[in-house]
Design an enzyme around this catalytic site. Sequence first.
Site, mmCIF file in Angstrom:
data_model
loop_
_atom_site.group_PDB
_atom_site.id
_atom_site.type_symbol
_atom_site.label_atom_id
_atom_site.label_comp_id
_atom_site.label_asym_id
_atom_site.label_seq_id
_atom_site.Cartn_x
_atom_site.Cartn_y
_atom_site.Cartn_z
ATOM 1 N N ASP A 99 0.824 -1.207 0.000
ATOM 2 C CA ASP A 99 0.000 0.000 0.000
ATOM 3 C C ASP A 99 0.859 1.258 0.000
ATOM 4 O O ASP A 99 1.552 1.548 0.980
ATOM 5 C CB ASP A 99 -0.896 -0.007 1.244
ATOM 6 C CG ASP A 99 -1.893 1.136 1.271
ATOM 7 O OD1 ASP A 99 -2.111 1.754 0.212
ATOM 8 O OD2 ASP A 99 -2.456 1.403 2.342
ATOM 9 N N ASP A 337 -1.746 5.671 -6.191
ATOM 10 C CA ASP A 337 -2.101 4.748 -5.118
ATOM 11 C C ASP A 337 -2.140 3.308 -5.619
ATOM 12 O O ASP A 337 -2.858 3.000 -6.571
ATOM 13 C CB ASP A 337 -3.460 5.154 -4.545
ATOM 14 C CG ASP A 337 -3.880 4.286 -3.379
ATOM 15 O OD1 ASP A 337 -2.990 3.752 -2.704
ATOM 16 O OD2 ASP A 337 -5.086 4.148 -3.147
#
Length: 488
Positions: A99, A337
Amino acid sequence: MSSSSLFLLFFLLISSLCLPSFSELLLLPLSHSLSPTQFNSTHHLLKSSSSRSAARFHNHRHHRRQQQQLSLPLSAGSDYTLSFNLGNDPPQPVTLYMDTGSDLVWFPCAPFECILCEGKSNPSLFPKPPNISRTQKVSCKSPACSAAHTSLSSSDLCAISRCPLESIETSDCSSFACPPFYYAYGDGSLIARLYRDSVSISSLILRNFTFGCAHTTLGEPVGVAGFGRGLLSLPAQLATFSPQLGKQFSYCLISHSFDKQRVRRPSPLILGRYEEDEKRTDGELVQFVYTLMLENPKHQYFYSVGLAGISVGKKTIPAPEMLRRLDQRGNGGMVVDSGTTFTMLPASLYNSVVAEFDHRVGRVLERASEIEDKTGLGPCYYMKAKNETAVPTVTLRFEGKGSDVVLPRKNYFYEFFDGRDGTERKKRVGCLMLMNGGDDAELSEGPGATLGNYQQQGFEVVYDLEKQRVGFARRQCASLWDRLNQRN
């Protein structure tokens, strides 16, 4: 020792210094977490992914309004995982979501309880929570403890740990453990303690690796390897082992295309810099385009960039000012992201892109409104073989000269067969894979948009931390994995 022996020894020493060490490059496999057993139809799969993307984007703001003192990361990433071993007596496997939207490495530890976690992950994909009884707790005086507690001073943390005043004054509180900390994502939270232990990542062993161990979480059943900018992130900790590993990382996501039957190969995650031996790979010229990272005073772990506009065919739609740069509070921009599936855009830009897209496609293809309701995506159309050219090219135009990224069609327009209820003939449909992030005014707090991993497929995405820039290059990701794996 003879002169010839001395010369040979000198030559071997120089040669060993010139050879690239393994610490200059670390290659890891990323696995896509999609499980064929989790979804009974393509509609269900797409709906789940679109809902999760929206929740990751929106809940960040909702949670922040309730707790203004916190600078929250996005929700925990939920698409690509990496694995390593914790400890060595015996080594215990750990699998985490990779992440770039957060800065902490944490995972569940036995005994573990997750509140409101039903249906949030497939237990068969993740090993049992490890037992950490033999690991070392982090001291309340450690900079890592201050980082986990939003930079509270070591004196405050030692006091919370009930270290005596005289020991605090004499800086003699190293035996007192860092107190538990609270970490909140956009749609979940956890309480954890900091520990240190050896971690085996590929053939690399990192000693005194710092991680959060959670025995209780809310809505977060799986751990996260935070790749954002911060002292506790995985790249930052690798940099303490080798500065080369901390200067740059990249990944190349192999297209998953929501095909449940497809055999999935690993996507390469590359830590450190490397140079290609050839100028061309797989018949294509490898050429990166870069855009500068925006310095974010509030959300320091985000990789924010400026988006100047989006082109549909030859028409360029300018992005609102909020996406081009950050304000003084760190709001705005687009976050690159790895943990969000679909790209989220503010309503004004999204609506303009959709209007231009539908203006071109809707003239020749029939709209499939019921598919839009089932998937949460749109616009969708019934496809016809003779109208393949009806879908225009989509280009992301980032701030900076020569920073345009032309998306492959499969990165923004997904085609699949609509099975209906089994009584009608299957029809091929296609949907635009961008999402409406909401009204521009409501996006004034936090990121203005996110670039999802679905749009990043088939690109090597480079996070150059030394030059503060993000780069994109079209790649054959499976071939890149094979080539780098052979070199290492």
